[in-house]
Design an enzyme around this catalytic site. Structure first.
Site, PDB file in Angstrom:
ATOM      1  N   ARG A  88       0.817  -1.212   0.000  1.00 39.25           N
ATOM      2  CA  ARG A  88       0.000   0.000   0.000  1.00 39.25           C
ATOM      3  C   ARG A  88       0.846   1.254   0.000  1.00 39.25           C
ATOM      4  NH1 ARG A  88      -4.855  -2.416   2.447  1.00 39.25           N
ATOM      5  NH2 ARG A  88      -6.570  -0.953   2.562  1.00 39.25           N
ATOM      6  N   ARG A 127     -21.734  -3.411   2.025  1.00 40.77           N
ATOM      7  CA  ARG A 127     -20.921  -4.381   2.774  1.00 40.77           C
ATOM      8  C   ARG A 127     -21.210  -4.273   4.263  1.00 40.77           C
ATOM      9  NH1 ARG A 127     -14.558  -4.640   1.758  1.00 40.77           N
ATOM     10  NH2 ARG A 127     -14.458  -2.783   3.052  1.00 40.77           N
ATOM     11  N   ARG A 135     -17.086  -4.598  10.184  1.00 38.67           N
ATOM     12  CA  ARG A 135     -15.881  -3.760  10.091  1.00 38.67           C
ATOM     13  C   ARG A 135     -16.199  -2.343  10.546  1.00 38.67           C
ATOM     14  NH1 ARG A 135     -12.381  -4.522   4.705  1.00 38.67           N
ATOM     15  NH2 ARG A 135     -11.581  -2.588   5.575  1.00 38.67           N
ATOM     16  N   ARG A 146      -9.872   6.895   4.007  1.00 41.43           N
ATOM     17  CA  ARG A 146      -9.154   5.794   3.358  1.00 41.43           C
ATOM     18  C   ARG A 146      -8.873   6.122   1.896  1.00 41.43           C
ATOM     19  NH1 ARG A 146     -13.200   1.172   4.837  1.00 41.43           N
ATOM     20  NH2 ARG A 146     -11.861  -0.227   3.644  1.00 41.43           N
TER      21      ARG A 146
HETATM   22  P1  AMP Z   1      -8.358  -3.569   4.023  1.00 42.06           P
HETATM   23  O1  AMP Z   1      -9.046  -4.731   4.649  1.00 42.06           O
HETATM   24  O2  AMP Z   1      -7.328  -3.995   3.014  1.00 42.06           O
HETATM   25  O3  AMP Z   1      -9.312  -2.546   3.477  1.00 42.06           O
HETATM   26  O4  AMP Z   1      -7.518  -2.840   5.196  1.00 42.06           O
HETATM   27  C1  AMP Z   1      -8.182  -2.277   6.302  1.00 42.06           C
HETATM   28  C2  AMP Z   1      -7.218  -1.384   7.059  1.00 42.06           C
HETATM   29  O5  AMP Z   1      -6.118  -2.154   7.551  1.00 42.06           O
HETATM   30  C3  AMP Z   1      -6.586  -0.265   6.244  1.00 42.06           C
HETATM   31  O6  AMP Z   1      -7.416   0.882   6.155  1.00 42.06           O
HETATM   32  C4  AMP Z   1      -5.312   0.007   7.059  1.00 42.06           C
HETATM   33  O7  AMP Z   1      -5.579   0.724   8.242  1.00 42.06           O
HETATM   34  C5  AMP Z   1      -4.903  -1.416   7.468  1.00 42.06           C
HETATM   35  N1  AMP Z   1      -4.045  -2.050   6.444  1.00 42.06           N
HETATM   36  C6  AMP Z   1      -4.355  -3.116   5.664  1.00 42.06           C
HETATM   37  N2  AMP Z   1      -3.351  -3.422   4.831  1.00 42.06           N
HETATM   38  C7  AMP Z   1      -2.374  -2.507   5.059  1.00 42.06           C
HETATM   39  C8  AMP Z   1      -1.097  -2.258   4.486  1.00 42.06           C
HETATM   40  N3  AMP Z   1      -0.621  -3.015   3.490  1.00 42.06           N
HETATM   41  N4  AMP Z   1      -0.379  -1.220   4.990  1.00 42.06           N
HETATM   42  C9  AMP Z   1      -0.828  -0.451   5.990  1.00 42.06           C
HETATM   43  N5  AMP Z   1      -2.035  -0.608   6.561  1.00 42.06           N
HETATM   44  C10 AMP Z   1      -2.804  -1.628   6.110  1.00 42.06           C
END
Ligand code: AMP
Length: 188
Positions: A88, A127, A135, A146
């Site tokens: 990311r 969702r 979530r 985000r």
């Molecule tokens: P996601 O499920 O991929 O939408 O991730 C949910 C949250 O987890 C994100 O908004 C970040 O706070 C954290 N997160 C997930 N993957 C990463 C990553 N690769 N780097 C940093 N934070 C992450």
């Protein structure tokens, strides 16, 4: 084969990753899921991560890279992984390059799932309703943050991977089946 599914929050990375897991013998590595598992386990990492995730910000590169590095050493990853939500940041992408090189592995495809941002608010609302609000970051306010983080920190990965010649895009506004078919075509 090792692939990255890339896209804004709500683009459908997780949905498509799960589908690839069932059609090909690959493992989905979702850093978001790993962090949510840490939260559910009540660990100190989980507690710290939850605050950051609820603000829509990014957990530190060091923690994330460490999690992926350790996970990729497990036997089930040998057939290939689908990275969902990682990398990311450009620093994470550079760490991934080093990590793969060190393990004698390669990155085969980076697939960008392109979506209209306006549609993401409705998707996240759906969702949240479907998962009973599982979530706590699935709400309009956190999504706005985000998306801002996505533009600032994650979108720069597009030129990073374009220059490496591994970036492909699919139309993420199509139906789930249609997006899956587009991805299948790229993976053939
Ligand atoms: P996601 O499920 O991929 O939408 O991730 C949910 C949250 O987890 C994100 O908004 C970040 O706070 C954290 N997160 C997930 N993957 C990463 C990553 N690769 N780097 C940093 N934070 C992450």
């Amino acid at each position: 084969m090792n692939i990255i599914l890339f896209g804004a929050p709500g683009a459908g990375k997780g949905t498509q990753a799960q589908r690839i897991v069932t059609t090909r013998n690959m493992v989905q590595l979702s850093t978001g899921d790993m962090l949510r598992a840490a939260i559910d386990s009540g660990s100190e990492l989980g507690l710290r991560a939850k605050e950051i995730m609820d603000r829509g910000e990014l957990v530190s590169d060091e923690i994330i890279v460490g999690m992926i590095d350790a996970r990729m050493d497990q036997d089930d990853c040998a057939q290939g992984v689908i990275l969902d939500g990682f990398p990311r940041t450009v620093a994470q992408a550079a760490a991934l390059d080093d990590m793969l090189r060190g393990k004698g592995l390669a990155l085969d495809h980076v697939i960008e799932i392109k979506v209209d941002e306006d549609a993401l608010f409705a998707r996240i609302e759906t969702r949240a309703a479907e998962t009973g609000g599982a979530r706590s970051d699935d709400n309009a306010e956190t999504l706005r943050k985000r998306l801002a983080v996505y533009h600032e920190n994650t979108a720069p990965l597009l030129p990073y991977y374009r220059e490496k010649g591994v970036l492909r895009s699919v139309d993420g506004m199509a139906s789930i089946e249609d997006v899956a078919a587009q991805i299948d075509n790229l993976l053939e």
